[in-house]
Scaffold this motif. Structure first.
Motif, PDB file in Angstrom:
ATOM      1  N   GLU A 148     -12.304 -12.592 -25.251  1.00  0.00           N
ATOM      2  CA  GLU A 148     -12.830 -11.325 -25.764  1.00  0.00           C
ATOM      3  C   GLU A 148     -13.354 -10.445 -24.629  1.00  0.00           C
ATOM      4  O   GLU A 148     -13.147  -9.226 -24.617  1.00  0.00           O
ATOM      5  CB  GLU A 148     -13.935 -11.600 -26.778  1.00  0.00           C
ATOM      6  N   GLN A 149     -14.016 -11.067 -23.661  1.00  0.00           N
ATOM      7  CA  GLN A 149     -14.536 -10.299 -22.527  1.00  0.00           C
ATOM      8  C   GLN A 149     -13.417  -9.808 -21.620  1.00  0.00           C
ATOM      9  O   GLN A 149     -13.454  -8.673 -21.124  1.00  0.00           O
ATOM     10  CB  GLN A 149     -15.525 -11.147 -21.725  1.00  0.00           C
ATOM     11  N   PHE A 150     -12.414 -10.661 -21.393  1.00  0.00           N
ATOM     12  CA  PHE A 150     -11.280 -10.234 -20.573  1.00  0.00           C
ATOM     13  C   PHE A 150     -10.628  -8.988 -21.171  1.00  0.00           C
ATOM     14  O   PHE A 150     -10.357  -8.007 -20.467  1.00  0.00           O
ATOM     15  CB  PHE A 150     -10.230 -11.345 -20.474  1.00  0.00           C
ATOM     16  N   THR A 151     -10.374  -9.041 -22.461  1.00  0.00           N
ATOM     17  CA  THR A 151      -9.705  -7.927 -23.125  1.00  0.00           C
ATOM     18  C   THR A 151     -10.532  -6.651 -23.028  1.00  0.00           C
ATOM     19  O   THR A 151     -10.010  -5.576 -22.732  1.00  0.00           O
ATOM     20  CB  THR A 151      -9.434  -8.275 -24.602  1.00  0.00           C
TER      21      THR A 151
ATOM     22  N   PRO B  86      -1.617  -5.295 -13.101  1.00  0.00           N
ATOM     23  CA  PRO B  86      -2.940  -5.765 -12.669  1.00  0.00           C
ATOM     24  C   PRO B  86      -3.038  -7.278 -12.645  1.00  0.00           C
ATOM     25  O   PRO B  86      -2.458  -7.969 -13.479  1.00  0.00           O
ATOM     26  CB  PRO B  86      -3.847  -5.191 -13.750  1.00  0.00           C
ATOM     27  N   THR B  87      -3.743  -7.774 -11.667  1.00  0.00           N
ATOM     28  CA  THR B  87      -4.165  -9.173 -11.633  1.00  0.00           C
ATOM     29  C   THR B  87      -5.642  -9.183 -11.230  1.00  0.00           C
ATOM     30  O   THR B  87      -6.165  -8.181 -10.721  1.00  0.00           O
ATOM     31  CB  THR B  87      -3.356 -10.011 -10.630  1.00  0.00           C
ATOM     32  N   HIS B  88      -6.285 -10.317 -11.433  1.00  0.00           N
ATOM     33  CA  HIS B  88      -7.675 -10.480 -11.003  1.00  0.00           C
ATOM     34  C   HIS B  88      -7.860 -11.863 -10.404  1.00  0.00           C
ATOM     35  O   HIS B  88      -7.352 -12.857 -10.943  1.00  0.00           O
ATOM     36  CB  HIS B  88      -8.644 -10.306 -12.179  1.00  0.00           C
ATOM     37  N   ILE B  89      -8.552 -11.910  -9.282  1.00  0.00           N
ATOM     38  CA  ILE B  89      -9.060 -13.189  -8.780  1.00  0.00           C
ATOM     39  C   ILE B  89     -10.261 -13.546  -9.647  1.00  0.00           C
ATOM     40  O   ILE B  89     -11.184 -12.747  -9.790  1.00  0.00           O
ATOM     41  CB  ILE B  89      -9.498 -13.092  -7.316  1.00  0.00           C
ATOM     42  N   ILE B  90     -10.234 -14.723 -10.250  1.00  0.00           N
ATOM     43  CA  ILE B  90     -11.359 -15.143 -11.077  1.00  0.00           C
ATOM     44  C   ILE B  90     -12.121 -16.247 -10.350  1.00  0.00           C
ATOM     45  O   ILE B  90     -11.536 -17.243  -9.905  1.00  0.00           O
ATOM     46  CB  ILE B  90     -10.908 -15.607 -12.481  1.00  0.00           C
TER      47      ILE B  90
ATOM     48  N   TYR C   3      -6.841  -6.100 -20.579  1.00  0.00           N
ATOM     49  CA  TYR C   3      -5.660  -6.843 -21.010  1.00  0.00           C
ATOM     50  C   TYR C   3      -6.073  -8.246 -21.450  1.00  0.00           C
ATOM     51  O   TYR C   3      -7.149  -8.729 -21.098  1.00  0.00           O
ATOM     52  CB  TYR C   3      -4.606  -6.927 -19.906  1.00  0.00           C
ATOM     53  N   GLU C   4      -5.200  -8.862 -22.220  1.00  0.00           N
ATOM     54  CA  GLU C   4      -5.392 -10.251 -22.647  1.00  0.00           C
ATOM     55  C   GLU C   4      -4.618 -11.144 -21.688  1.00  0.00           C
ATOM     56  O   GLU C   4      -3.396 -11.087 -21.636  1.00  0.00           O
ATOM     57  CB  GLU C   4      -4.897 -10.445 -24.075  1.00  0.00           C
ATOM     58  N   PRO C   5      -5.304 -11.959 -20.889  1.00  0.00           N
ATOM     59  CA  PRO C   5      -4.605 -12.750 -19.867  1.00  0.00           C
ATOM     60  C   PRO C   5      -3.677 -13.801 -20.465  1.00  0.00           C
ATOM     61  O   PRO C   5      -3.932 -14.342 -21.555  1.00  0.00           O
ATOM     62  CB  PRO C   5      -5.744 -13.424 -19.092  1.00  0.00           C
TER      63      PRO C   5
END
Length: 234
Positions: free
Chosen positions: A122-125, A190-194, A130-132
């Motif tokens: 929910e937080q990612f979205t 888009p990508t994200h380093i988590i 976007y929904e990973p």
């Protein structure tokens, strides 16, 4: 009452730096309190106390012998030095761009489970837009990028909050916007380093999330080289 972590200040970090200069990052370094005291312009007792504080904080391991002690800097101690290094980079190298080079590697499969949890999804979205895909792409960084990674905390990022479910607390994380590029010039965003607050990964590895399965999207196999261009969050 002051705990071990808060007892580590600038004086202790200066001591840690001297141990690193003696080779303590890669192997046990022979250290005497008198020699250390001379370099710190302090008393033997002060040098000894600083080493004790570093040990209590988990920054060094020590083995006391008859003519001194063998001191090894731990992963936590190395991380503290890298944070100091990052601060100096911001002073002398103010360019906010950061590119990390590494190779694709197989993870332990835990990312798929955690990414899919509703408290995170929910937080990612909402925060990333976007929904990973339910899984992460794992990258093992080269030596230069391991050092450069210390600059990550100085870059604006997207916070993912901790949350609770069924009397269990799931930890917070930080997401750094990024664009990945292959050696052939193919790129994706888009990508994200988590970066979870609690993680089993060391400083040599990063995990990426994206709205697609990056391995399939870019036809990636283990050992393939990638560049991860880190950007400021909007």
């Amino acid at each position: 009452m002051q705990n071990a972590a808060t007892a580590v200040g600038h004086d202790e970090l200066a001591t840690l730096k001297l141990v690193a200069l003696e080779g303590g990052l890669t192997q046990p370094a022979k250290v005497s309190c008198s020699g250390l005291a001379d370099r710190l312009s302090a008393s033997n007792q002060t040098a000894s106390r600083r080493l004790q504080r570093l040990e209590a904080a988990g920054y060094v391991d020590r083995e006391v012998v008859s003519d001194g002690q063998w001191v090894t800097i731990t992963n936590a101690g190395e991380a503290a030095l890298r944070r100091e290094y990052s601060d100096y980079q911001q002073i002398f190298e103010p360019d906010s761009s950061l590119s990390l080079l590494g190779t694709v590697t197989s993870g332990m499969g835990e990312g798929k489970h955690y990414i899919s949890l509703p408290g995170y999804m929910e937080q990612f979205t909402a925060k990333l837009g976007y929904e990973p895909f339910a899984g992460t792409l794992n990258i093992e960084l080269d030596d230069q990028s391991v050092r450069a990674r210390a600059r990550l905390p100085s870059i604006d990022a997207v916070p993912i909050d901790s949350w609770e479910s069924d009397d269990r607390t799931f930890g917070a994380a930080t997401c750094y916007p990024a664009r990945i590029e292959t050696v052939d010039g193919d790129a994706y965003e888009p990508t994200h380093i988590i970066v979870p607050d609690r993680t089993h990964h060391d400083e040599e590895n990063i995990e990426l999330i994206a709205p697609v399965k990056l391995r399939d999207k870019l036809s990636l196999n283990d050992k393939e080289q990638l560049t991860v261009h880190v950007e400021e969050a909007n």
